[in-house]
Scaffold this active site. Structure first.
Site, PDB file in Angstrom:
ATOM      1  N   PRO A 158      -5.719  -1.692  -6.677  1.00 30.61           N
ATOM      2  CA  PRO A 158      -6.963  -2.230  -7.232  1.00 30.61           C
ATOM      3  C   PRO A 158      -7.987  -2.547  -6.138  1.00 30.61           C
ATOM      4  O   PRO A 158      -7.632  -2.737  -4.981  1.00 30.61           O
ATOM      5  CB  PRO A 158      -6.514  -3.522  -7.927  1.00 30.61           C
ATOM      6  CG  PRO A 158      -5.045  -3.372  -8.148  1.00 30.61           C
ATOM      7  CD  PRO A 158      -4.556  -2.517  -7.016  1.00 30.61           C
ATOM      8  N   HIS A 217       0.813  -1.222   0.000  1.00 30.08           N
ATOM      9  CA  HIS A 217       0.000   0.000   0.000  1.00 30.08           C
ATOM     10  C   HIS A 217       0.846   1.272   0.000  1.00 30.08           C
ATOM     11  O   HIS A 217       0.387   2.309  -0.456  1.00 30.08           O
ATOM     12  CB  HIS A 217      -0.975  -0.009   1.188  1.00 30.08           C
ATOM     13  CG  HIS A 217      -2.168  -0.875   0.951  1.00 30.08           C
ATOM     14  ND1 HIS A 217      -3.447  -0.391   0.831  1.00 30.08           N
ATOM     15  CD2 HIS A 217      -2.282  -2.217   0.781  1.00 30.08           C
ATOM     16  CE1 HIS A 217      -4.293  -1.391   0.612  1.00 30.08           C
ATOM     17  NE2 HIS A 217      -3.611  -2.514   0.577  1.00 30.08           N
ATOM     18  N   ASP A 218       2.061   1.201   0.515  1.00 32.52           N
ATOM     19  CA  ASP A 218       2.921   2.383   0.457  1.00 32.52           C
ATOM     20  C   ASP A 218       3.565   2.522  -0.916  1.00 32.52           C
ATOM     21  O   ASP A 218       3.487   3.576  -1.552  1.00 32.52           O
ATOM     22  CB  ASP A 218       3.989   2.321   1.556  1.00 32.52           C
ATOM     23  CG  ASP A 218       4.805   3.610   1.604  1.00 32.52           C
ATOM     24  OD1 ASP A 218       4.202   4.698   1.425  1.00 32.52           O
ATOM     25  OD2 ASP A 218       6.027   3.548   1.802  1.00 32.52           O
ATOM     26  N   HIS A 266      -1.713 -13.202  -0.064  1.00 33.75           N
ATOM     27  CA  HIS A 266      -3.015 -13.593   0.502  1.00 33.75           C
ATOM     28  C   HIS A 266      -2.997 -15.045   0.980  1.00 33.75           C
ATOM     29  O   HIS A 266      -4.044 -15.652   1.150  1.00 33.75           O
ATOM     30  CB  HIS A 266      -4.132 -13.348  -0.518  1.00 33.75           C
ATOM     31  CG  HIS A 266      -4.374 -11.898  -0.778  1.00 33.75           C
ATOM     32  ND1 HIS A 266      -5.167 -11.428  -1.796  1.00 33.75           N
ATOM     33  CD2 HIS A 266      -3.913 -10.785  -0.141  1.00 33.75           C
ATOM     34  CE1 HIS A 266      -5.196 -10.097  -1.781  1.00 33.75           C
ATOM     35  NE2 HIS A 266      -4.426  -9.682  -0.788  1.00 33.75           N
ATOM     36  N   THR A 307      -2.838 -23.205   6.390  1.00 35.52           N
ATOM     37  CA  THR A 307      -1.602 -22.665   6.995  1.00 35.52           C
ATOM     38  C   THR A 307      -1.729 -21.139   7.057  1.00 35.52           C
ATOM     39  O   THR A 307      -1.061 -20.419   6.312  1.00 35.52           O
ATOM     40  CB  THR A 307      -0.357 -23.063   6.157  1.00 35.52           C
ATOM     41  OG1 THR A 307      -0.566 -22.641   4.789  1.00 35.52           O
ATOM     42  CG2 THR A 307      -0.105 -24.548   6.171  1.00 35.52           C
ATOM     43  N   ASP A 315       7.647   5.709   0.036  1.00 41.25           N
ATOM     44  CA  ASP A 315       8.062   6.928   0.708  1.00 41.25           C
ATOM     45  C   ASP A 315       7.397   7.123   2.060  1.00 41.25           C
ATOM     46  O   ASP A 315       7.400   8.220   2.614  1.00 41.25           O
ATOM     47  CB  ASP A 315       7.739   8.133  -0.185  1.00 41.25           C
ATOM     48  CG  ASP A 315       6.248   8.166  -0.535  1.00 41.25           C
ATOM     49  OD1 ASP A 315       5.493   7.318  -0.026  1.00 41.25           O
ATOM     50  OD2 ASP A 315       5.840   9.037  -1.311  1.00 41.25           O
TER      51      ASP A 315
HETATM   52  C1  HEM Z   1      -5.073  -6.846  -6.906  1.00 38.51           C
HETATM   53  C2  HEM Z   1      -4.369  -6.654  -5.860  1.00 38.51           C
HETATM   54  C3  HEM Z   1      -4.877  -6.725  -4.456  1.00 38.51           C
HETATM   55  C4  HEM Z   1      -6.132  -6.508  -3.959  1.00 38.51           C
HETATM   56  C5  HEM Z   1      -7.386  -6.117  -4.714  1.00 38.51           C
HETATM   57  C6  HEM Z   1      -6.065  -6.735  -2.538  1.00 38.51           C
HETATM   58  C7  HEM Z   1      -7.121  -6.615  -1.668  1.00 38.51           C
HETATM   59  C8  HEM Z   1      -7.107  -6.993  -0.337  1.00 38.51           C
HETATM   60  C9  HEM Z   1      -8.250  -7.015   0.529  1.00 38.51           C
HETATM   61  C10 HEM Z   1      -9.650  -6.578   0.126  1.00 38.51           C
HETATM   62  C11 HEM Z   1      -7.839  -7.488   1.731  1.00 38.51           C
HETATM   63  C12 HEM Z   1      -8.700  -7.730   2.970  1.00 38.51           C
HETATM   64  C13 HEM Z   1      -8.898  -6.483   3.793  1.00 38.51           C
HETATM   65  C14 HEM Z   1      -9.829  -6.761   4.943  1.00 38.51           C
HETATM   66  O1  HEM Z   1     -11.006  -7.058   4.668  1.00 38.51           O
HETATM   67  O2  HEM Z   1      -9.396  -6.697   6.101  1.00 38.51           O
HETATM   68  C15 HEM Z   1      -6.428  -7.779   1.622  1.00 38.51           C
HETATM   69  C16 HEM Z   1      -5.638  -8.286   2.641  1.00 38.51           C
HETATM   70  C17 HEM Z   1      -4.277  -8.451   2.555  1.00 38.51           C
HETATM   71  N1  HEM Z   1      -3.498  -8.138   1.470  1.00 38.51           N
HETATM   72 FE1  HEM Z   1      -4.132  -7.666  -0.377  1.00 38.51          FE
HETATM   73  N2  HEM Z   1      -4.788  -7.084  -2.199  1.00 38.51           N
HETATM   74  C18 HEM Z   1      -4.036  -7.085  -3.345  1.00 38.51           C
HETATM   75  C19 HEM Z   1      -2.680  -7.356  -3.455  1.00 38.51           C
HETATM   76  C20 HEM Z   1      -1.856  -7.534  -2.378  1.00 38.51           C
HETATM   77  C21 HEM Z   1      -0.421  -7.534  -2.450  1.00 38.51           C
HETATM   78  C22 HEM Z   1       0.400  -7.303  -3.710  1.00 38.51           C
HETATM   79  C23 HEM Z   1       0.040  -7.750  -1.189  1.00 38.51           C
HETATM   80  C24 HEM Z   1       1.452  -7.812  -0.677  1.00 38.51           C
HETATM   81  C25 HEM Z   1       2.480  -8.190  -1.383  1.00 38.51           C
HETATM   82  C26 HEM Z   1      -1.122  -7.895  -0.330  1.00 38.51           C
HETATM   83  C27 HEM Z   1      -1.091  -8.196   1.013  1.00 38.51           C
HETATM   84  C28 HEM Z   1      -2.200  -8.397   1.799  1.00 38.51           C
HETATM   85  C29 HEM Z   1      -2.134  -8.941   3.139  1.00 38.51           C
HETATM   86  C30 HEM Z   1      -0.878  -9.402   3.872  1.00 38.51           C
HETATM   87  C31 HEM Z   1      -3.451  -8.970   3.618  1.00 38.51           C
HETATM   88  C32 HEM Z   1      -3.922  -9.446   5.009  1.00 38.51           C
HETATM   89  C33 HEM Z   1      -3.936  -8.267   5.959  1.00 38.51           C
HETATM   90  C34 HEM Z   1      -4.280  -8.603   7.403  1.00 38.51           C
HETATM   91  O3  HEM Z   1      -4.667  -9.719   7.704  1.00 38.51           O
HETATM   92  O4  HEM Z   1      -4.145  -7.694   8.236  1.00 38.51           O
HETATM   93  N3  HEM Z   1      -2.249  -7.747  -1.087  1.00 38.51           N
HETATM   94  N4  HEM Z   1      -5.997  -7.458   0.358  1.00 38.51           N
END
Ligand code: HEM
Ligand SMILES: *[C@@H]1O[C@H](CO)[C@@H](O)[C@H](O)[C@H]1NC(C)=O
Length: 328
Positions: free
Chosen positions: A166, A70-71, A196, A249, A78
């Site tokens: 996205p 996100h950063d 994820h 896991t 930054d």
């Molecule tokens: C198309 C790209 C992506 C979309 C649309 C997306 C969207 C999301 C959404 C909707 C959540 C759940 C938020 C919630 O309901 O609490 C999430 C969680 C997460 N995303 Fe993504 N994400 C994307 C790519 C990435 C990338 C590239 C990374 C890191 C390299 C990432 C790392 C994470 C992590 C670690 C979580 C879990 C956060 C937690 O449990 O606190 N995501 N993402």
């Protein structure tokens, strides 16, 4: 011979020119061990803090990985993400794309440890990058060597968040072109979504696949389980109702994610699209079959992401408190 010396000569001049240009723009390159003189233990301190925090709250490691995405996707790596709303500038954390992000307060724990040893030296942007690196390793992911020397922004870019990150239900072609625009190819994008494999998704991002009818791309038994986790089609956004990304896991950064989506157990629409899109599916299959290959591609892509358009040299600043720009 003549052509050779010409090529050599012009390469040399180009090199000189680019050095001069860097000098005048106050920009420089990220480098390995940037803090070796100014704060020799910087990387060690970050690793110690990430490890301590992981043992107190395992999901801090998960947060560090999401923070980097996100950063770095928004404008540059930054630490603009970390700024609080102040002086009429609204924090990027306030965007709906940042929904569910957590553990920000522990960034300050890491920063304090660094300030104790080397005041005003280590940037918040490098903390974002290195904590993600160490968090990934704590979660059984690959260990990455990362360059440092990023500076912190003096502003936040709320308006850019929605165009740079996205949404959970965007099309795969949109997702691929978004990552492409910061130099990450299809294979790298498939690998990054493997993040994820850890963490959670709140019901608000899931219920549209369960109610009023179940999304046909979801495994029916899995959909029943998800309905148990998210019993109402109208979840209260303030309630902590969620499902874990990976039931098998949940705290390991492994290729179980790809096995899950291949058996139609992905939580987000974008997760499932990796399987239905013919551009991404071959990589999903390969990553599901080979955890080492997943880790290699994840490292390659995360490093590219971490080097997206950094502020360097005398650009930006080194924030004293990651939540606020320095008082001038
Ligand atoms: C198309 C790209 C992506 C979309 C649309 C997306 C969207 C999301 C959404 C909707 C959540 C759940 C938020 C919630 O309901 O609490 C999430 C969680 C997460 N995303 Fe993504 N994400 C994307 C790519 C990435 C990338 C590239 C990374 C890191 C390299 C990432 C790392 C994470 C992590 C670690 C979580 C879990 C956060 C937690 O449990 O606190 N995501 N993402
Ligand atoms: C995607 O989800 C958002 C809510 O997060 C919703 O407003 C929008 O209509 C959805 N778009 C599609 C194409 O389903």
């Amino acid at each position: 011979m003549a052509t050779h010396s010409f090529t050599f000569g012009s390469t040399f001049i180009l090199l000189l020119l680019s050095l001069l240009l860097q000098f005048y723009s106050g920009k420089s390159e990220l480098q390995l061990n940037y803090y070796s003189e100014s704060c020799p233990r910087a990387e060690e301190i970050i690793k110690e803090e990430v490890t301590k925090l992981y043992h107190e709250h395992g999901n801090t490691a998960v947060s560090w990985i999401r923070n980097l995405f996100h950063d770095c996707s928004v404008k540059s790596c930054d630490a603009s993400l970390l700024l609080e709303t102040a002086n009429g500038v609204v924090s990027e954390k306030g965007s709906s794309r940042s929904f569910g992000m957590r553990n920000f307060k522990y960034v300050n724990t890491i920063k304090k440890a660094l300030e104790n040893e080397c005041p005003n030296t280590v940037s918040c942007a490098d903390i974002v990058a290195l904590s993600a690196r160490d968090g990934a390793a704590m979660l059984g992911g690959p260990y990455m060597t990362m360059k440092t020397g990023r500076k912190d922004s003096k502003e936040s870019y709320l308006d850019d968040v929605e165009s740079s990150i996205p949404n959970h239900n965007d099309t795969m072609s949109f997702v691929l072109s978004t990552f492409q625009s910061i130099g990450i190819d299809t294979e790298g994008t498939v690998a990054l979504l493997g993040a994820h494999s850890v963490g959670r998704v709140h019901c608000i991002n899931i219920v549209h696949r369960l109610y009023p009818t179940v999304d046909l791309t979801l495994d029916p038994e899995y959909a029943e389980y998800l309905k148990g986790r998210c019993p109402s089609p109208y979840p209260n956004p303030n309630a902590v109702e969620y499902a874990r990304n990976d039931r098998e896991t949940p705290m390991v950064l492994d290729n179980m994610y790809y096995k899950n989506i291949m058996s139609h157990k992905g939580l987000l629409v974008v997760d499932q699209e990796l399987v239905s899109d013919p551009n991404t599916y071959p990589f999903v299959e390969k990553m599901a079959a080979d955890n080492g290959y997943f880790h290699d591609q994840f490292s390659r892509a995360l490093i590219t992401l971490s080097e997206n358009n950094p502020l360097t040299g005398d650009q930006g600043e080194i924030r004293k408190d990651c939540r606020f720009v320095n008082k001038s």
